[in-house]
Scaffold this motif. Structure first.
Motif, short mmCIF file in Angstrom:
data_model
loop_
_atom_site.label_atom_id
_atom_site.label_comp_id
_atom_site.label_asym_id
_atom_site.label_seq_id
_atom_site.Cartn_x
_atom_site.Cartn_y
_atom_site.Cartn_z
N ARG A 314 0.85 -1.18 0.00
CA ARG A 314 0.00 0.00 0.00
C ARG A 314 0.89 1.24 0.00
O ARG A 314 2.11 1.16 0.11
CB ARG A 314 -0.94 0.00 1.21
N THR A 341 -9.49 6.54 -5.92
CA THR A 341 -9.07 6.39 -4.52
C THR A 341 -7.54 6.49 -4.43
O THR A 341 -6.82 6.00 -5.31
CB THR A 341 -9.53 5.04 -3.95
N SER A 342 -7.03 7.11 -3.37
CA SER A 342 -5.58 7.25 -3.21
C SER A 342 -4.95 5.90 -2.88
O SER A 342 -5.61 4.98 -2.41
CB SER A 342 -5.26 8.25 -2.09
N TYR A 343 -3.65 5.81 -3.12
CA TYR A 343 -2.94 4.57 -2.83
C TYR A 343 -2.93 4.27 -1.34
O TYR A 343 -2.90 3.10 -0.92
CB TYR A 343 -1.50 4.66 -3.35
N ASN A 344 -2.97 5.32 -0.51
CA ASN A 344 -2.99 5.11 0.94
C ASN A 344 -4.30 4.50 1.41
O ASN A 344 -4.36 3.93 2.51
CB ASN A 344 -2.73 6.43 1.68
N ASP A 345 -5.34 4.64 0.60
CA ASP A 345 -6.65 4.08 0.97
C ASP A 345 -6.95 2.80 0.20
O ASP A 345 -8.11 2.39 0.09
CB ASP A 345 -7.76 5.11 0.70
N SER A 346 -5.89 2.18 -0.32
CA SER A 346 -6.04 0.94 -1.07
C SER A 346 -4.95 -0.02 -0.63
O SER A 346 -3.92 0.38 -0.06
CB SER A 346 -5.93 1.19 -2.58
N ILE A 377 -10.16 -1.49 -2.30
CA ILE A 377 -10.32 -0.09 -1.92
C ILE A 377 -10.92 -0.05 -0.52
O ILE A 377 -11.82 -0.82 -0.19
CB ILE A 377 -11.23 0.65 -2.93
N LEU A 378 -10.39 0.85 0.30
CA LEU A 378 -10.80 0.90 1.70
C LEU A 378 -11.54 2.21 1.98
O LEU A 378 -10.95 3.17 2.51
CB LEU A 378 -9.56 0.79 2.60
N PRO A 379 -12.83 2.29 1.63
CA PRO A 379 -13.60 3.51 1.91
C PRO A 379 -13.71 3.72 3.43
O PRO A 379 -13.80 2.77 4.20
CB PRO A 379 -14.98 3.23 1.30
N THR A 380 -13.71 4.97 3.84
CA THR A 380 -13.79 5.29 5.27
C THR A 380 -15.10 4.79 5.85
O THR A 380 -16.18 5.12 5.36
CB THR A 380 -13.67 6.81 5.51
N PRO A 384 -14.25 -3.10 2.91
CA PRO A 384 -13.35 -3.03 1.75
C PRO A 384 -14.05 -3.51 0.48
O PRO A 384 -14.84 -4.44 0.51
CB PRO A 384 -12.20 -3.96 2.14
#
Length: 505
Positions: A314, A341-346, A377-380, A384
């Motif tokens: 990630r 989505t940003s790489y930090n959220d994936s 993808i990891l939505p807030t 996932p």
């Protein structure tokens, strides 16, 4: 390379662990005598390690517990004379040189030349005669000595491990001079007690010094065996390094053969045959390790069963993977897969779906495996979302090197075949550009990232076993059909041996 750490810790005890056993182990029937791992140490290594023998001998002298020596004798005119030496300690110990000789099909002989030592203590004596009252005196004494020491090593087999017997130990005294109260001039009293105690003192010194050398050898060997067992064990994965046959000793090298079976939980690999031949190893380097394809493949299988062949990426690592090329196709594929989505959220998860198949060839180590790649993808605050899942058959040829205390795995040839492809942004799979991009990305960056991560993980594992403390010189890892050879020279870090003595003796 992982075997180097274990073998180089021993110095003196390497001889005790590897040389031919006088009472050989009883080895089981075939196939248990098959060999998966071989270690060869050549004469140059023996000479280097022998330089550390002085440390062992010095430790033996320092730690020897010399008993009080008592005796008596009837003397004309003086009557009965009784004496006792107590509080004997060793000071100012030095060794002129140490020599080692490999006796073919026999043992290792170590000669320690001109050990000079100063023994100090207290002499108490008394005598009673017809003309004297009974008198007792105590004086300090010094004994200057010069000794040659010869060790002939025998080995005993206990619980499939070789344990040393260094009791075949000889001391030759070239000098044994007694001084009383610092008086360096000969006198009747000095001559009297020198004559009395010289023979007894020689017997006591021989007994106690040789007993302590044997004890130090046992302690150091037990330490090495424990260290070796720990080195080839990581949680539920264990490599059986017990002897597969009698060690071989030649005039120019010592060679030990080990089972090399991999134990995982309640299961064990089975080695039915061995392709090892002494001609496969030369004598130009100090240390050689021969590993069979079966042992290496069994380790990979155990790692797979233990769930270790998993990699999560990630952030920057994920960005490096998917932005290996700056093209319109790449940007479109990234947009479709990550949906903004940003790489930090994936997170990208890579793991092996099947047990890797290992084949050792002159070109390198060939690895074949069915591998899965999943991007989530990891939505807030939400579950996932799997945006990409694919399975691919990968074949990669890897060359291994060891430099700057790191294991480096370099892929030199690879191919992939996509078996399963699912993409949320392209459920029909009608856009061939995504698959083409992913295939290229895996070939160019993905395989390199995975092998680099495995190399780093193995380096960390070996360093946790203290391999990084040793000076490994110009190591080479050579693959051939069915086996791999690691060959190297080394320098021994003397401070490790000194630290061991400080903590253990």
């Amino acid at each position: 390379m992982c075997w180097a750490g274990k073998m180089m810790l021993g110095t003196f005890s390497i001889w005790l662990v590897l040389v031919h056993a006088a009472a050989a182990c009883e080895f089981g029937p075939f196939p248990y005598r098959a060999t998966g791992i071989v270690c060869r140490m050549t004469k140059p290594a023996a000479l280097l390690l022998n330089q550390e023998t002085a440390q062992v001998i010095q430790a033996a002298f320092r730690n020897a517990k010399f008993p009080n020596i008592t005796g008596e004798r009837s003397m004309r005119l003086l009557g009965r004379v009784a004496y006792g030496l107590s509080n004997i300690q060793v000071n100012d110990l030095s060794i002129e040189r140490s020599e080692v000789e490999l006796k073919e099909d026999d043992a290792v002989h170590i000669s320690i030349k001109n050990v000079t030592a100063l023994f100090k203590g207290t002499l108490t004596y008394g005598y009673a005669g017809a003309w004297f009252l009974q008198l007792f005196h105590s004086v300090d004494f010094e004994i200057q000595s010069s000794i040659d020491l010869q060790l002939n090593i025998d080995l005993m087999c206990q619980k499939e491990q070789v344990t040393p017997d260094a009791s075949d130990c000889y001391l030759t005294f070239h000098k044994l001079t007694l001084h009383l109260q610092g008086d360096k001039q000969p006198g009747w009293l000095k001559q009297l007690f020198t004559d009395f105690i010289s023979f007894t003192l020689k017997l006591v010194l021989k007994r106690e010094v040789c007993k302590e050398i044997n004890a130090v050898a046992q302690t150091l060997t037990n330490f090495i065996l424990d260290l070796a067992a720990n080195f080839v064990r990581d949680k539920d994965i264990i490599v059986d390094i017990s002897l597969a046959s009698d060690p071989v000793i030649k005039a120019s090298y010592i060679e030990s053969h080990h089972k090399g079976l991999v134990l995982y939980k309640n299961s064990s690999s089975m080695l039915s045959d061995s392709v090892f031949s002494p001609s496969l190893l030369t004598q130009s380097r100090m240390l050689y390790f021969w590993l069979s394809e079966h042992s290496l493949s069994s380790l990979a299988a155990a790692a797979f069963l233990d769930g270790r062949l998993v990699l999560n990426l990630r952030g920057e690592k994920l960005q490096e993977l998917f932005e290996v090329e700056d093209t319109e196709v790449q940007r479109k594929a990234v947009q479709m897969i990550f949906q903004g989505t940003s790489y930090n959220d994936s997170v990208a998860k890579v793991w092996s779906l099947s047990q890797p198949q290992i084949s050792l060839q002159p070109e390198g180590t060939v690895v074949r495996s069915l591998v899965a790649l999943e991007v989530s993808i990891l939505p807030t605050g939400e579950e996932p979302l799997v945006s990409l899942y694919m399975e691919k058959e990968i074949t990669v040829t890897i060359q291994a090197t060891y430099a700057e205390k790191k294991l480096i795995l370099q892929p030199v040839d690879s191919s992939i075949e996509i078996k399963v492809f699912k993409c949320t942004a392209d459920p029909s799979g009608e856009d061939p550009s995504i698959q083409s991009f992913l295939q290229n990305m895996i070939l160019v960056a993905g395989i390199r990232e995975v092998t680099s991560s495995i190399g780093s993980a193995l380096t960390s594992l070996m360093n946790s076993k203290r391999l990084d403390l040793f000076d490994i010189i110009n190591p080479e890892i050579i693959t051939r059909k069915g086996y791999v050879i690691a060959q190297l020279d080394f320098g021994f870090p003397s401070h490790l041996l000194l630290n061991f003595f400080d903590k253990s003796l």
